[in-house]
Scaffold this active site. Structure first.
Site, PDB file in Angstrom:
ATOM      1  N   HIS A 108       0.805  -1.237   0.000  1.00  0.00           N
ATOM      2  CA  HIS A 108       0.000   0.000   0.000  1.00  0.00           C
ATOM      3  C   HIS A 108       0.832   1.278   0.000  1.00  0.00           C
ATOM      4  O   HIS A 108       0.276   2.354  -0.283  1.00  0.00           O
ATOM      5  CB  HIS A 108      -0.922   0.051   1.229  1.00  0.00           C
ATOM      6  CG  HIS A 108      -1.933  -1.060   1.290  1.00  0.00           C
ATOM      7  ND1 HIS A 108      -2.835  -1.305   0.285  1.00  0.00           N
ATOM      8  CD2 HIS A 108      -2.170  -1.999   2.249  1.00  0.00           C
ATOM      9  CE1 HIS A 108      -3.597  -2.340   0.622  1.00  0.00           C
ATOM     10  NE2 HIS A 108      -3.206  -2.778   1.807  1.00  0.00           N
TER      11      HIS A 108
HETATM   12  N1  V1S Z   1      -9.575  -4.059   7.784  1.00  0.00           N
HETATM   13  C1  V1S Z   1      -8.960  -3.472   8.536  1.00  0.00           C
HETATM   14  C2  V1S Z   1      -8.194  -2.707   9.398  1.00  0.00           C
HETATM   15  N2  V1S Z   1      -7.987  -2.941  10.720  1.00  0.00           N
HETATM   16  C3  V1S Z   1      -7.184  -1.912  11.127  1.00  0.00           C
HETATM   17  C4  V1S Z   1      -6.688  -1.719  12.486  1.00  0.00           C
HETATM   18  C5  V1S Z   1      -7.258  -2.426  13.531  1.00  0.00           C
HETATM   19  C6  V1S Z   1      -6.745  -2.257  14.828  1.00  0.00           C
HETATM   20  C7  V1S Z   1      -5.685  -1.375  15.019  1.00  0.00           C
HETATM   21  F1  V1S Z   1      -5.201  -1.213  16.253  1.00  0.00           F
HETATM   22  C8  V1S Z   1      -5.115  -0.684  13.975  1.00  0.00           C
HETATM   23  C9  V1S Z   1      -5.626  -0.846  12.710  1.00  0.00           C
HETATM   24  N3  V1S Z   1      -6.904  -1.116  10.080  1.00  0.00           N
HETATM   25  C10 V1S Z   1      -7.499  -1.607   9.010  1.00  0.00           C
HETATM   26  C11 V1S Z   1      -7.447  -1.039   7.626  1.00  0.00           C
HETATM   27  C12 V1S Z   1      -6.055  -1.204   7.011  1.00  0.00           C
HETATM   28  C13 V1S Z   1      -5.768  -2.587   6.524  1.00  0.00           C
HETATM   29  C14 V1S Z   1      -4.354  -2.681   5.981  1.00  0.00           C
HETATM   30  C15 V1S Z   1      -4.036  -4.016   5.349  1.00  0.00           C
HETATM   31  C16 V1S Z   1      -2.563  -4.136   4.992  1.00  0.00           C
HETATM   32  C17 V1S Z   1      -2.214  -5.289   4.056  1.00  0.00           C
HETATM   33  O1  V1S Z   1      -2.604  -6.518   4.622  1.00  0.00           O
HETATM   34  O2  V1S Z   1      -2.884  -5.204   2.829  1.00  0.00           O
HETATM   35  C18 V1S Z   1      -0.715  -5.311   3.728  1.00  0.00           C
HETATM   36  C19 V1S Z   1       0.215  -5.419   4.844  1.00  0.00           C
HETATM   37  N4  V1S Z   1      -7.736   0.374   7.715  1.00  0.00           N
HETATM   38  C20 V1S Z   1      -8.973   0.828   7.604  1.00  0.00           C
HETATM   39  O3  V1S Z   1      -9.936   0.102   7.368  1.00  0.00           O
HETATM   40  C21 V1S Z   1      -9.128   2.309   7.838  1.00  0.00           C
HETATM   41  C22 V1S Z   1      -9.861   2.754   8.949  1.00  0.00           C
HETATM   42  C23 V1S Z   1     -10.301   3.088   7.629  1.00  0.00           C
HETATM   43  C24 V1S Z   1     -10.784   1.878   9.766  1.00  0.00           C
HETATM   44  C25 V1S Z   1     -10.049   1.177  10.921  1.00  0.00           C
HETATM   45  N5  V1S Z   1      -9.414   2.197  11.802  1.00  0.00           N
HETATM   46  C26 V1S Z   1      -8.739   1.533  12.935  1.00  0.00           C
HETATM   47  C27 V1S Z   1      -8.468   3.008  11.017  1.00  0.00           C
HETATM   48  C28 V1S Z   1      -9.192   3.721   9.852  1.00  0.00           C
HETATM   49 ZN    ZN Z   2      -3.883  -7.327   3.268  1.00  0.00          ZN
END
Ligand code: V1S
Ligand code: ZN
Ligand code: CA
Length: 393
Positions: free
Chosen positions: A146
Site C-alpha cells: 500500500h
Molecule cells: N480491515 C482493517 C483494518 N484494521 C485496522 C486496524 C485495527 C486495529 C488497530 F489497532 C489498527 C488498525 N486497520 C485496518 C485497515 C487497514 C488494513 C491494511 C491491510 C494491509 C495489508 O494486509 O494489505 C498489507 C500489509 N484500515 C482501515 O480500514 C481504515 C480505517 C479506515 C478503519 C479502521 N481504523 C482503525 C483506522 C481507519
Molecule cells: Zn492485506
C-alpha cells in the site's frame, strides 16, 4: 528433515532479516512482525533451510529507498519520534504528515530501521534474480503493497515491492506483479500506471465503502488516454466474502494464464499476503493453505524467475503455516513433508493449544459464508480477457 533435498539445477533463496521481528506496531495493532519468526522456525523445523541458499540482507540505504520515495517523505520518516501513546484517528496531531501516526500507520521505536530492513530483504531477492543466482527468491518480510511514494498507508511505509520491481526492470523487459493478499495492491498498481513494462494483477475483497482501501474495481485498468502506454496494464479481480479454494484456483488460472499468454513477462513478482486465508483476523475469504499454495504452484509451473513476497496475514499461526507450505512448494518438497508439525520444534508450543498432533495445513478459524456466485466470477473472467485484447507484446 532427511527427505528434504535441494532441487537439482534449481536455486531457491531465502532472504530473512531476524531484526525485523523485534519491532512492535503496538499491542492492539493487527500487524505482528513476530509472525516472521514463527514462519522461519516452522521452515527450519522441517529442515527446508538445507534446501535453499539463506541470506541475511543488509538494510536498504537511503539512496536505494529514493528510487521510489520522495526525499521529504523519507526525511520525515527517518526523524519523526514515536508518540508516547498511540492516538486514534479522531485524536488528530497536526504535526504529523504523510499519513504517519494514527492507528493504521503508527510511529514506533525503530520504525525507519524496520522499513529499510523490509526494503533490504526484497531488494536482495531482486538482485539474486537479476544475476541469475536464484530461480525463486523468497522475501516473507516484504510485500508491503500500500505504501505510496510520499505516503504511508495500511500498515505500509516503504513499498519494498516497487523497489524490487524497479531493480528487476534493469535486467528484465517485462515484469508481471500478482497480488493474492485480500486487499487491493494499490501502491504497486499506482507506481506503474504509466508503463507497459509492468503489468499488475490484484485479487481482492472489493467493497468501496466498507473495505480498505476501497479501490480496485473491475473497470480500473489504468488511466486510459492515448498517450499512456500503461493503459490496460492494471488488472483487478474484485471479489466478495467467502471465496473457496476451488473457485479461486479456477479464477486465478484463467486470469493469470491469459495474462502470461498476452503480456509474456520475463519475471514474476508474487505477493502472498496470508490475510486471504480463512480465519484471518481482518480478511474475509475462505482459502485454505492448499488453495493459497496452489497459486504459488501454478506460478512456479510457468517456469519464469520469480520473487515471492509476504504481505498481510493477521492470524500468526495460519500465516506461518501458509508461508512454510509455500516455501516447500518453491523447493518442490510439498508432497514429502510431514503433515503433522514436527514435535522437536520449540514452536510446537504455539500450535499445541490447537491439538496434540497439530497439522501444518489445517488452519484455525471459522469459515465465512460464500458470497461469490459462479455467474459473477464468469463475468469477471470475461472482462479481464476483453481487457487483455488491448495488450500485445
Ligand atoms: N480491515 C482493517 C483494518 N484494521 C485496522 C486496524 C485495527 C486495529 C488497530 F489497532 C489498527 C488498525 N486497520 C485496518 C485497515 C487497514 C488494513 C491494511 C491491510 C494491509 C495489508 O494486509 O494489505 C498489507 C500489509 N484500515 C482501515 O480500514 C481504515 C480505517 C479506515 C478503519 C479502521 N481504523 C482503525 C483506522 C481507519
Ligand atoms: Zn492485506
Ligand atoms: Ca490483492
Amino acid at each position: 528433515i532427511s527427505n528434504i533435498t535441494r532441487p537439482k539445477g534449481y536455486n531457491v533463496s531465502f532472504h530473512y532479516q531476524p531484526e525485523m521481528e523485534k519491532h512492535h506496531f503496538g499491542q492492539t495493532h493487527p500487524m505482528k512482525p513476530w509472525r516472521l519468526t514463527l514462519t522461519k522456525s516452522l521452515v527450519m523445523s522441517y529442515g527446508m533451510n538445507f534446501a535453499m541458499d539463506n541470506y541475511t540482507p543488509r538494510a536498504a540505504t537511503y539512496e536505494e529507498l529514493r528510487d521510489f520515495h520522495t526525499q521529504d517523505y523519507l526525511d520525515f520518516l527517518a526523524t519523526v519520534a514515536p508518540e508516547p501513546v498511540p492516538r486514534d484517528l479522531d485524536n488528530h496531531n497536526p504535526d504529523l504528515k504523510f499519513n504517519l501516526g494514527g492507528s493504521d500507520c503508527p510511529l514506533f521505536e525503530g520504525l525507519f530501521d524496520y522499513c529499510s530492513m523490509s526494503g533490504g530483504v526484497s531488494l536482495d531477492a531482486a538482485r539474486k534474480i537479476c544475476n541469475k543466482e536464484s530461480d525463486i527468491a523468497i522475501a516473507w518480510g516484504g510485500g508491503l503493497h500500500h505504501a505510496k511514494k510520499s505516503e504511508a498507508s495500511g500498515f505500509c511505509y516503504i513499498n519494498d515491492i516497487v523497489l524490487a520491481i524497479l531493480q528487476l526492470l534493469r535486467h528484465h523487459p517485462r515484469v508481471l506483479y500478482i497480488d493474492i493478499d485480500v486487499h487491493h495492491g494499490d501502491g504497486v498498481e499506482e507506481a506503474f500506471f504509466s508503463t507497459d513494462r509492468v503489468m499488475t494483477c490484484s485479487f481482492h475483497k472489493y467493497d468501496p465503502l466498507n473495505f480498505f482501501p476501497g479501490t480496485g474495481g473491475l473497470d480500473d485498468n489504468g488511466p486510459k488516454n492515448e498517450h499512456n502506454p500503461g493503459a490496460h496494464h492494471a488488472i483487478n479481480v474484485p471479489l466478495n466474502d467467502g471465496i473457496t479454494d476451488e473457485q479461486y484456483a479456477w479464477l486465478f488460472q484463467s486470469v493469470i494464464g491469459k495474462i502470461v499468454e498476452k503480456f509474456r513477462p520475463t519475471a514474476i513478482c508474487l505477493q502472498c499476503g496470508a490475510d486471504s486465508l480463512a480465519g484471518d483476523r481482518i480478511g474475509r475469504f475462505n482459502l485454505q493453505v492448499q488453495g493459497h499454495g496452489a497459486c504459488v504452484e501454478y506460478v512456479k509451473g510457468l517456469g519464469l524467475p520469480m520473487i515471492i513476497f509476504g504481505g498481510g496475514g493477521y492470524t500468526p499461526r495460519n500465516v506461518a503455516r501458509a508461508w512454510a507450505y509455500e516455501t516447500a512448494v518453491a523447493i518442490g518438497c510439498q508432497g514429502r513433508i510431514d503433515p503433522v508439525i514436527p514435535q522437536h520444534t520449540v514452536w510446537r508450543e504455539h500450535f499445541r493449544q490447537e491439538s496434540l498432533l497439530p497439522s501444518l495445513e489445517q488452519i484455525v478459524g471459522e469459515p465465512r459464508q460464500n458470497r461469490n456466485t459462479q455467474k459473477r466470477l464468469q463475468d469477471v473472467i470475461q472482462h479481464v480477457h476483453e481487457q487483455l485484447r488491448f495488450v500485445n507484446q
